[in-house]
Motif scaffolding. Structure first.
Motif, PDB file in Angstrom:
ATOM      1  N   ASP A 170      33.279  32.022  22.467  1.00  0.00           N
ATOM      2  CA  ASP A 170      34.584  31.927  23.124  1.00  0.00           C
ATOM      3  C   ASP A 170      34.612  32.770  24.400  1.00  0.00           C
ATOM      4  N   LEU A 171      34.015  33.961  24.372  1.00  0.00           N
ATOM      5  CA  LEU A 171      33.972  34.792  25.568  1.00  0.00           C
ATOM      6  C   LEU A 171      33.132  34.143  26.666  1.00  0.00           C
ATOM      7  N   ILE A 172      32.038  33.513  26.276  1.00  0.00           N
ATOM      8  CA  ILE A 172      31.218  32.815  27.269  1.00  0.00           C
ATOM      9  C   ILE A 172      32.004  31.650  27.872  1.00  0.00           C
ATOM     10  N   ALA A 173      32.751  30.935  27.044  1.00  0.00           N
ATOM     11  CA  ALA A 173      33.583  29.846  27.551  1.00  0.00           C
ATOM     12  C   ALA A 173      34.675  30.361  28.480  1.00  0.00           C
ATOM     13  N   ASP A 174      35.170  31.566  28.217  1.00  0.00           N
ATOM     14  CA  ASP A 174      36.225  32.168  29.040  1.00  0.00           C
ATOM     15  C   ASP A 174      35.719  32.659  30.395  1.00  0.00           C
ATOM     16  N   HIS A 175      34.427  32.841  30.530  1.00  0.00           N
ATOM     17  CA  HIS A 175      33.871  33.534  31.688  1.00  0.00           C
ATOM     18  C   HIS A 175      34.295  32.927  33.028  1.00  0.00           C
ATOM     19  N   PRO A 176      34.255  31.609  33.218  1.00  0.00           N
ATOM     20  CA  PRO A 176      34.693  31.071  34.515  1.00  0.00           C
ATOM     21  C   PRO A 176      36.131  31.448  34.859  1.00  0.00           C
ATOM     22  N   GLY A 177      37.025  31.426  33.873  1.00  0.00           N
ATOM     23  CA  GLY A 177      38.409  31.807  34.134  1.00  0.00           C
ATOM     24  C   GLY A 177      38.546  33.262  34.514  1.00  0.00           C
ATOM     25  N   VAL A 178      37.743  34.132  33.902  1.00  0.00           N
ATOM     26  CA  VAL A 178      37.786  35.560  34.234  1.00  0.00           C
ATOM     27  C   VAL A 178      37.299  35.785  35.666  1.00  0.00           C
ATOM     28  N   LEU A 179      36.235  35.096  36.058  1.00  0.00           N
ATOM     29  CA  LEU A 179      35.731  35.253  37.425  1.00  0.00           C
ATOM     30  C   LEU A 179      36.776  34.791  38.442  1.00  0.00           C
ATOM     31  N   LEU A 180      37.438  33.673  38.151  1.00  0.00           N
ATOM     32  CA  LEU A 180      38.456  33.185  39.080  1.00  0.00           C
ATOM     33  C   LEU A 180      39.631  34.150  39.160  1.00  0.00           C
ATOM     34  N   ALA A 181      40.063  34.682  38.010  1.00  0.00           N
ATOM     35  CA  ALA A 181      41.169  35.649  38.022  1.00  0.00           C
ATOM     36  C   ALA A 181      40.765  36.912  38.774  1.00  0.00           C
ATOM     37  N   GLY A 182      39.533  37.369  38.588  1.00  0.00           N
ATOM     38  CA  GLY A 182      39.061  38.544  39.317  1.00  0.00           C
ATOM     39  C   GLY A 182      39.069  38.313  40.814  1.00  0.00           C
ATOM     40  N   ALA A 183      38.705  37.092  41.230  1.00  0.00           N
ATOM     41  CA  ALA A 183      38.718  36.771  42.660  1.00  0.00           C
ATOM     42  C   ALA A 183      40.145  36.689  43.188  1.00  0.00           C
TER      43      ALA A 183
ATOM     44  N   ARG B 205      45.043  29.835  19.699  1.00  0.00           N
ATOM     45  CA  ARG B 205      44.457  30.846  20.587  1.00  0.00           C
ATOM     46  C   ARG B 205      44.043  30.213  21.919  1.00  0.00           C
ATOM     47  N   THR B 206      43.553  28.986  21.870  1.00  0.00           N
ATOM     48  CA  THR B 206      43.157  28.290  23.091  1.00  0.00           C
ATOM     49  C   THR B 206      44.360  28.057  23.998  1.00  0.00           C
ATOM     50  N   VAL B 207      45.477  27.624  23.411  1.00  0.00           N
ATOM     51  CA  VAL B 207      46.693  27.397  24.205  1.00  0.00           C
ATOM     52  C   VAL B 207      47.210  28.721  24.768  1.00  0.00           C
ATOM     53  N   LEU B 208      47.189  29.761  23.948  1.00  0.00           N
ATOM     54  CA  LEU B 208      47.650  31.066  24.416  1.00  0.00           C
ATOM     55  C   LEU B 208      46.773  31.566  25.561  1.00  0.00           C
ATOM     56  N   HIS B 209      45.469  31.318  25.460  1.00  0.00           N
ATOM     57  CA  HIS B 209      44.566  31.689  26.549  1.00  0.00           C
ATOM     58  C   HIS B 209      44.928  30.921  27.824  1.00  0.00           C
ATOM     59  N   ALA B 210      45.296  29.651  27.688  1.00  0.00           N
ATOM     60  CA  ALA B 210      45.695  28.865  28.864  1.00  0.00           C
ATOM     61  C   ALA B 210      46.957  29.442  29.496  1.00  0.00           C
ATOM     62  N   VAL B 211      47.890  29.899  28.667  1.00  0.00           N
ATOM     63  CA  VAL B 211      49.098  30.539  29.202  1.00  0.00           C
ATOM     64  C   VAL B 211      48.715  31.798  29.981  1.00  0.00           C
ATOM     65  N   ARG B 212      47.834  32.614  29.415  1.00  0.00           N
ATOM     66  CA  ARG B 212      47.420  33.846  30.101  1.00  0.00           C
ATOM     67  C   ARG B 212      46.738  33.527  31.429  1.00  0.00           C
ATOM     68  N   ARG B 213      45.895  32.498  31.435  1.00  0.00           N
ATOM     69  CA  ARG B 213      45.226  32.102  32.673  1.00  0.00           C
ATOM     70  C   ARG B 213      46.250  31.676  33.720  1.00  0.00           C
ATOM     71  N   ALA B 214      47.229  30.879  33.294  1.00  0.00           N
ATOM     72  CA  ALA B 214      48.254  30.426  34.243  1.00  0.00           C
ATOM     73  C   ALA B 214      49.025  31.608  34.820  1.00  0.00           C
ATOM     74  N   VAL B 215      49.299  32.604  33.992  1.00  0.00           N
ATOM     75  CA  VAL B 215      50.000  33.802  34.469  1.00  0.00           C
ATOM     76  C   VAL B 215      49.094  34.612  35.393  1.00  0.00           C
ATOM     77  N   ASP B 216      47.836  34.797  35.001  1.00  0.00           N
ATOM     78  CA  ASP B 216      46.895  35.555  35.840  1.00  0.00           C
ATOM     79  C   ASP B 216      46.710  34.897  37.204  1.00  0.00           C
ATOM     80  N   GLU B 217      46.740  33.566  37.210  1.00  0.00           N
ATOM     81  CA  GLU B 217      46.528  32.833  38.462  1.00  0.00           C
ATOM     82  C   GLU B 217      47.826  32.612  39.226  1.00  0.00           C
ATOM     83  N   ASP B 218      48.909  33.191  38.712  1.00  0.00           N
ATOM     84  CA  ASP B 218      50.224  33.126  39.360  1.00  0.00           C
ATOM     85  C   ASP B 218      50.788  31.710  39.401  1.00  0.00           C
ATOM     86  N   ALA B 219      50.294  30.836  38.513  1.00  0.00           N
ATOM     87  CA  ALA B 219      50.882  29.501  38.406  1.00  0.00           C
ATOM     88  C   ALA B 219      52.162  29.530  37.583  1.00  0.00           C
ATOM     89  N   LEU B 220      52.262  30.497  36.662  1.00  0.00           N
ATOM     90  CA  LEU B 220      53.478  30.724  35.869  1.00  0.00           C
ATOM     91  C   LEU B 220      53.856  32.190  35.967  1.00  0.00           C
TER      92      LEU B 220
END
Length: 356
Positions: free
Chosen positions: A274-287, A10-25
Motif C-alpha cells: 500500500d505504501l508503494i502504491a501511495d508513493h506517486p501521490g506523496v511525490l506529487l504532494a511534496g512537489a 481506507r482507499t477512499v479515505l486516502h483519496a480524500v487526503r490526497r484531494a486535500v493535500d493537492e488543494d482540490a478540496l
C-alpha cells in the motif's frame, strides 16, 4: 487491495487526503469513511456516500465533490471502475485482487527510479528565490528536483553569490538577484553554521537529510545522531532497507530464482504494498507543497514496513527449503521497495548505496 470493505474504506479515505493535500478540496479529513455492499439492483460491488458528507464543509455540490474523489479513487490499484450515481454516491467495481497488486509492481519495475514521476505540473514555469543560507539553498534544490519530476520547468536564484561549498552538497543556482517569488517558511540553521562545517561534520548525504527531513518551519536536525549506524537513525534505516533489498536480489540469483507474481499480497505484505502504491501521490504532494520532508517521511514508512515484511515473510528460502512461488512474489515486493527507496533518496539528492 483486497475485497474487504475496510480496505476499500481506507482507499477512499486516502483519496480524500490526497484531494486535500493537492488543494482540490478544502475540508477536514474525516476519521473514517463508511463503505457498504451495493444493494440489489445497484451498480458495482460497493457504494459510499462520502461526497454527500463532504459537500457542506467543502461548499461544493456533492456531484462536484464526487467527481474530485472519483478521479483519485479510480487511479488506485485494484479499483476497476468508479461511477457516480444519484445525488453524488460513489459506486465501486473492483478488479480481481491480484490485478491491482500486479499493476503496482509492474509499474515500479518498468519505471525504475522514475516511479511516481509524472506530468501534473507540466504547465507550470517556476522561479524560486532563496536567501544565502545553507538550509534554504538545499531545500530549494530538493524542491526543484521534486517539481521537475512532475513536469514543471524551474529556475532557482539566490539573493547573493553562492557559497562555493554548496556545490559539494549538490546545490546549483541559476542566477543571483532578487526576483519576486521567494521560498518562504524555511527556518535557517543557527547563525555561523556553514555548508563547509556541515560537510566536515556529516558528509553531504547526512547533512542533506538533517536539513530536509524536518518540515521547513521546524529546526533542522543536525546532531550526532545523523551518523549513528543503527535503527535509531532514520536515514541509516532507510538506506539499510534499500541495501537489504538489493542483497535479496543477489541472494536469489545465487539460489537460481528471480522475482515473480503471486496473489494475493496480504498479511505483513499489505502495508508495504500500500505504501508503494501511495508513493506517486506523496511525490506529487511534496512537489505541490514544496515539502521535501513529506518524501523523507514516506521513505521512513516504507523502510519500517519493509523490515516488518522481511521478518514475517522472508523472501529467501531457509536451509534446505526450495524457492517457491511465494518466495518469488515476496522478492518482487522487496525489489519494488528497494526501487522506491532509491528513487526517493535520489529526489532528495542523497545516495542509496547497495552495500552498507
Amino acid at each position: 487491495m483486497t475485497r474487504d470493505p475496510a480496505d476499500l474504506s481506507r482507499t477512499v479515505l486516502h483519496a480524500v487526503r490526497r484531494a486535500v493535500d493537492e488543494d482540490a478540496l478544502r475540508v477536514p479529513v474525516p476519521a473514517r469513511v463508511r463503505v457498504e455492499r451495493t444493494r440489489p439492483g445497484g451498480s458495482g460491488d460497493y457504494a459510499c456516500a462520502v461526497a454527500l458528507q463532504l459537500a457542506g464543509p467543502a461548499a461544493l455540490p456533492a456531484l462536484e465533490v464526487a467527481a474530485i474523489l472519483r478521479e483519485r479513487v479510480a487511479a488506485e490499484p485494484g479499483v476497476g471502475r468508479v461511477e457516480i450515481t444519484g445525488p453524488g454516491f460513489l459506486s465501486f467495481t473492483l478488479d480481481a485482487p491480484a490485478a491491482g497488486d500486479r499493476a503496482v509492481l509492474d509499474a515500479v519495475r518498468e519505471q525504475g527510479l522514475a516511479y511516481g514521476h509524472g506530468d501534473a505540473l507540466r504547465e507550470e514555469i517556476l522561479q524560486f528565490h532563496h536567501a544565502r543560507e545553507v538550509r534554504a539553498a538545499v531545500t530549494a534544490h530538493a524542491v526543484r528536483r521534486l517539481v521537475t519530476a512532475q513536469g514543471a520547468r524551474v529556475r532557482v536564484s539566490c539573493e547573493e553569490a553562492s557559497d562555493p561549498d554548496w556545490a559539494r552538497l549538490g546545490v546549483t543556482v541559476d542566477a543571483h538577484g532578487t526576483p519576486p517569488v521567494p521560498l518562504t517558511g524555511i527556518r535557517p540553521v543557527p547563525a555561523g553554521v556553514t555548508a563547509g562545517e556541515l560537510l566536515e561534520r556529516f558528509g553531504p548525504d547526512a547533512a542533506r537529510w538533517g536539513l530536509l527531513r524536518p518540515a521547513g518551519h521546524d529546526r533542522a536536525a543536525l546532531g550526532p545522531e545523523l551518523l549513528v549506524q543503527g535503527e535509531a537513525n532514520p536515514l541509516f534505516r532507510v538506506r539499510y532497507a534499500h541495501a537489504r533489498a538489493r542483497a535479496l536480489t543477489r541472494g536469489a540469483a545465487l539460489l537460481g530464482f528471480t522475482a515473480g507474481h503471486a496473489a494475493p499480497y496480504d498479511g505483513a505484505a499489505r502495508p508495504l504494498l500500500d505504501l508503494i502504491a501511495d508513493h506517486p501521490g506523496v511525490l506529487l504532494a511534496g512537489a505541490r507543497h514544496r515539502a521535501p520532508d513529506r518524501v523523507a517521511r514516506q521513505l521512513e514508512a516504507v523502510a519500517h514496513a519493509f523490515f516488518d515484511f522481511h521478518d514475517s515473510c522472508p523472501p529467501l528460502p531457509a536451509g534446505d527449503e526450495k524457492p517457491s512461488a511465494a518466495h518469488r512474489a515476496r522478492l518482487a515486493l522487496a525489489e519494488a521497495a528497494g526501487t522506491v527507496l532509491a528513487g526517493g533518496l535520489s529526489l532528495l539528492g542523497i545516495r542509496a548505496p547497495e552495500h552498507l
